[in-house]
Design a protein around this motif. Structure first.
Motif, mmCIF file in Angstrom:
data_model
loop_
_atom_site.group_PDB
_atom_site.id
_atom_site.type_symbol
_atom_site.label_atom_id
_atom_site.label_comp_id
_atom_site.label_asym_id
_atom_site.label_seq_id
_atom_site.Cartn_x
_atom_site.Cartn_y
_atom_site.Cartn_z
ATOM 1 N N LYS A 171 9.357 4.347 -4.257
ATOM 2 C CA LYS A 171 8.098 4.895 -3.746
ATOM 3 C C LYS A 171 8.140 5.030 -2.226
ATOM 4 O O LYS A 171 7.664 6.019 -1.672
ATOM 5 N N VAL A 172 8.702 4.042 -1.549
ATOM 6 C CA VAL A 172 8.813 4.115 -0.094
ATOM 7 C C VAL A 172 9.750 5.273 0.301
ATOM 8 O O VAL A 172 9.487 6.013 1.252
ATOM 9 N N ALA A 173 10.809 5.436 -0.476
ATOM 10 C CA ALA A 173 11.732 6.542 -0.204
ATOM 11 C C ALA A 173 11.012 7.885 -0.308
ATOM 12 O O ALA A 173 11.212 8.779 0.508
ATOM 13 N N ARG A 174 10.128 7.999 -1.299
ATOM 14 C CA ARG A 174 9.373 9.244 -1.473
ATOM 15 C C ARG A 174 8.459 9.476 -0.263
ATOM 16 O O ARG A 174 8.340 10.593 0.220
ATOM 17 N N THR A 175 7.836 8.396 0.226
ATOM 18 C CA THR A 175 6.965 8.496 1.401
ATOM 19 C C THR A 175 7.760 8.997 2.607
ATOM 20 O O THR A 175 7.246 9.724 3.447
ATOM 21 N N LEU A 176 9.016 8.594 2.688
ATOM 22 C CA LEU A 176 9.868 9.019 3.816
ATOM 23 C C LEU A 176 10.623 10.320 3.492
ATOM 24 O O LEU A 176 11.539 10.706 4.221
ATOM 25 N N ASN A 177 10.225 10.977 2.386
ATOM 26 C CA ASN A 177 10.861 12.236 1.962
ATOM 27 C C ASN A 177 12.368 12.115 1.721
ATOM 28 O O ASN A 177 13.130 13.038 2.014
ATOM 29 N N LEU A 178 12.773 10.954 1.209
ATOM 30 C CA LEU A 178 14.191 10.774 0.869
ATOM 31 C C LEU A 178 14.386 11.129 -0.601
ATOM 32 O O LEU A 178 13.476 10.964 -1.404
ATOM 33 N N PRO A 179 15.555 11.639 -0.966
ATOM 34 C CA PRO A 179 15.758 12.036 -2.365
ATOM 35 C C PRO A 179 15.851 10.834 -3.315
ATOM 36 O O PRO A 179 16.125 9.714 -2.890
ATOM 37 N N TYR A 180 15.608 11.102 -4.603
ATOM 38 C CA TYR A 180 15.729 10.101 -5.651
ATOM 39 C C TYR A 180 17.200 9.919 -6.012
ATOM 40 O O TYR A 180 17.919 10.912 -6.054
ATOM 41 N N PRO A 181 17.713 8.757 -6.338
ATOM 42 C CA PRO A 181 17.032 7.468 -6.227
ATOM 43 C C PRO A 181 17.043 6.940 -4.794
ATOM 44 O O PRO A 181 18.023 7.081 -4.082
#
Ligand SMILES: [Zn+2]
Lengths: 339, 235
Positions: A171-181
């Motif tokens: 979720k934090v990665a998504r907030t920072l616009n980082l790709p999954y996973p």
């Protein structure tokens, strides 16, 4: 002379189709993992129906490759071990039914294995277990402290009350616009940044070994939001470092405290998040001063989902005489203390 | 040739065993219970009943959909794993064709129906000719009303089979009137014997056997739709 035990393991609980052969519970003879991650990336997470579709397509190729790698047949095997839970139910059912078909075809014992028990037993492929021991299990869906008095006995002394550590990372990665996973990306950014944002350490009540990461996740989202409103620029490296510092500090502190209180001989790191460099380094530092406890951290290939760990855990269950019948089902919410 | 047939594509759990032309056993249980728990015990006990062991098997026939996604996958997984590990071929047969072939008629158009929710069906159109089944319109996932419009173009009476067909009877009658005939309770599900017969001439490498879902996974369909919109926006 005691005969060698060969266990064939199958794992399909999430987005890896895996098969492996383990000798005597400690030696990997073959291990094959077919990852679907590329297919799920476009959805930003694992889609259960798509995971199930990939498993049924891949299963025979993976099973076959394990036998070929080992140069063995099912006649050489003593039992079939398979993950029966927890996990995505449709995905679990592919492994479970393939295992049943093999067990029936070759009249082999069938052994259902708990996925987290598998993660813990991945460590035995590295180093013999010494009891009592403590395992810190951190993966996409789990954050637990599991105490083991002896083989096959699992007591959860602490667990997450909301998000698993891995979920918070995503979720934090998504907030920072980082790709999954997101986990590996945060870990990489964190190594370049400073713990510059004052994020909370959630320790819960005195003496508790439980975890909570949803407050930390919200604090990260608020930090980003507030910065946007004030027109400030977030330094992603520093935010990643601050987030990771909070997660790692709480995990390390509780693990060290539990290791001392329970007088354990070993601490085993288990699960996919065990690949995190920040967590590995923090635990190594913390336990370097606790001489009576041996810290074991498996290599990356054994941290993420694989079938060797299922075969390793299955070996103990096999030796303890535990068997499942042809009516075995997949159990998405299987309890490790009761399985 | 000793053959095992498995169909778990609907609520019905169907197992069949044949030795060449001789049908040794057929077992169907039509209850809403968990296939994953029941299929292997059913295979094990039925084979025991007719004195067959796994090593006696020479071929597996499986209904590979369309139908319940999970149900189809369970049957296909068991069939392909057994086929691979026993080193025998697998025949993948349309679940709908097996249902059509179970109709107690020797000729005419037969339309098997599985409900697919929200007014949709999994269906196909088949013609029975002297005991063989020919595909007229391929298996698909379609709105029942839209499907009826295609069937009317055949200008022939169509026999609807399958226990789900009554769920769509009203809509079908409205579209087709006299051109639709319902087999009702006489043909609720596919007979294992029909599956065995259809599998006779087919053979696939077990590793290659996959379900025919006749429908994209929902997430996949949405992803494709979003990408098409994006592409259209660029033009
Ligand atoms: Zn895992």
């Amino acid at each position: 002379m005691k005969k060698d035990t060969y266990i064939f393991g199958i794992e399909t609980s999430c987005d890896e189709t895996a098969a492996a052969i383990v000798k005597n519970g400690i030696e990997i003879i073959a291990s094959v993992v077919s990852s679907q991650i590329e297919s799920h990336k476009r959805f930003g997470g694992v889609v259960p129906e798509i995971a199930s579709r990939h498993h049924v397509e891949q299963i025979i190729t993976v099973l076959n490759e394990a036998l070929e790698q080992a140069g063995l047949t099912f006649k050489d095997m003593d039992a079939i071990a398979v993950t029966k839970g927890p996990g995505l139910v449709g995905a679990l059912l592919i492994g479970v039914n393939a295992a049943k078909a093999i067990a029936f075809a070759h009249n082999l014992p069938l052994i259902g294995v708990h996925h987290i028990a598998g993660h813990i037993y991945a460590n035995r492929l590295l180093e013999e277990m010494k009891f009592p021991l403590l395992s810190l299990v951190v993966s996409g869906g789990h954050t637990e402290l599991v105490y083991m008095e002896k083989h096959g006995s699992f007591k959860v002394i602490g667990e997450t009350r909301d998000d698993a550590a891995g979920e918070a990372y995503d979720k934090v990665a998504r907030t920072l616009n980082l790709p999954y996973p997101g986990g590996p990306h945060i870990d990489r950014l964190a190594a370049k940044g400073q713990d510059a944002y004052a994020l909370p350490r959630v320790r819960l009540e005195e003496g508790s070994y439980d975890f909570s990461f949803s407050g930390l996740k919200s604090a990260v989202i608020n930090t980003v939001h507030n910065a946007e409103q004030r027109g400030e620029v977030i330094v992603p490296e520093n935010l990643a470092a601050s987030f990771q510092a909070s997660v790692v500090e709480v995990l390390t502190e509780k693990t060290v405290r539990a290791a001392k209180e329970y007088n354990v001989k070993q601490v085993l790191l288990s699960g996919g998040v065990a690949a995190n460099k920040g967590l590995r380094a923090s635990l190594e530092t913390a336990f370097s001063s606790v001489k009576e406890v041996q810290l074991i951290i498996p290599p990356l290939s054994l941290c993420t989902d694989n079938a060797a760990m299922i075969a390793a855990a299955g070996t103990i269950l096999f030796e303890q005489g535990k068997r499942d019948g042809m009516e075995m089902n997949g159990h998405p919410g299987l309890d490790i203390e009761a399985f | 040739m000793k053959t095992l047939a498995i169909d778990t594509s609907t609520y019905a759990l169907s197992i069949g065993l044949a030795d060449g032309e001789i049908l040794l056993a057929e077992q169907v249980t039509n209850v809403k219970k968990n296939h994953s728990v029941r299929v292997m015990p059913a295979i094990e006990s039925l084979m025991k009943e007719v004195d067959l062991g796994p090593a006696d098997l020479e071929k597996i026939v499986v209904a590979n959909g369309p139908g319940s996604y999970t149900g189809v996958r369970i049957g296909v997984t068991i069939a392909k794993t057994l086929g691979w590990t026993l080193n025998i071929p697998v025949a993948a047969v349309s679940s709908l064709a097996a249902l059509a072939a179970s109709a107690p008629v020797t000729g005419g158009l037969v339309c098997p129906i599985f409900d697919a929710r929200r007014g949709q069906v999994f269906t196909g159109l088949y013609r029975l000719v002297n005991g063989t089944v020919q595909t007229v319109i391929a298996d698909q996932n379609i709105l029942a009303t839209a499907w009826c419009k295609q069937l009317l173009q055949q200008e022939e009476t169509v026999l609807f089979v399958g226990q789900d067909s009554h769920m769509h009877e009203k809509a079908i009658m409205e579209e087709m009137g006299d051109a639709a005939v319902f087999a009702g309770a006489a043909v609720p599900y596919a007979r294992p014997a029909a599956l065995l017969a259809l599998g006779k001439k087919l053979e696939t490498d077990p590793a290659e056997v996959v379900p025919n879902y006749a429908r994209l996974a929902e997430a996949e369909a949405k992803w494709i739709e979003a990408n098409e919109k994006k592409a259209a926006g660029r033009e």
